[in-house]
Design a protein around this motif. Structure first.
Motif: not given
Length: 83
Positions: A23-25, A27
């Motif tokens: 994901d964007d983070h 993760e």
């Protein structure tokens, strides 16, 4: 005594292509694994760990061609782009 990692033509060697989607983070969302090569010792068609008389080394190369792999990966990635 430390064991070394198996090489291409030693029993237990496996290679694969692994694609991860994050994901964007950063993760991890999902992993996709495509086996490329495996090597094992067989005796009468069954995998064995010991070098038995009559056993043989067998290496299996991926059955799919490059185009099939590309299509599989494209479909896999497009599933996550649509989310």
């Amino acid at each position: 005594m430390k064991k070394s990692a198996p090489t291409l033509f030693q029993p237990g060697y496996r290679s694969s292509l692994v694609v991860s989607i994050c994901d964007d983070h950063g993760e991890l969302i999902d992993l996709h694994n495509i086996p490329i090569w495996t090597c094992e010792r067989l005796f009468l068609g069954l995998p064995v760990t010991q070098n038995l008389p009559g056993s043989r080394l067998v290496g299996d190369l991926l059955d799919e061609n490059l185009q099939d792999i590309q299509q599989e990966l494209q479909a896999y990635i497009e599933d996550f782009i649509d989310l």
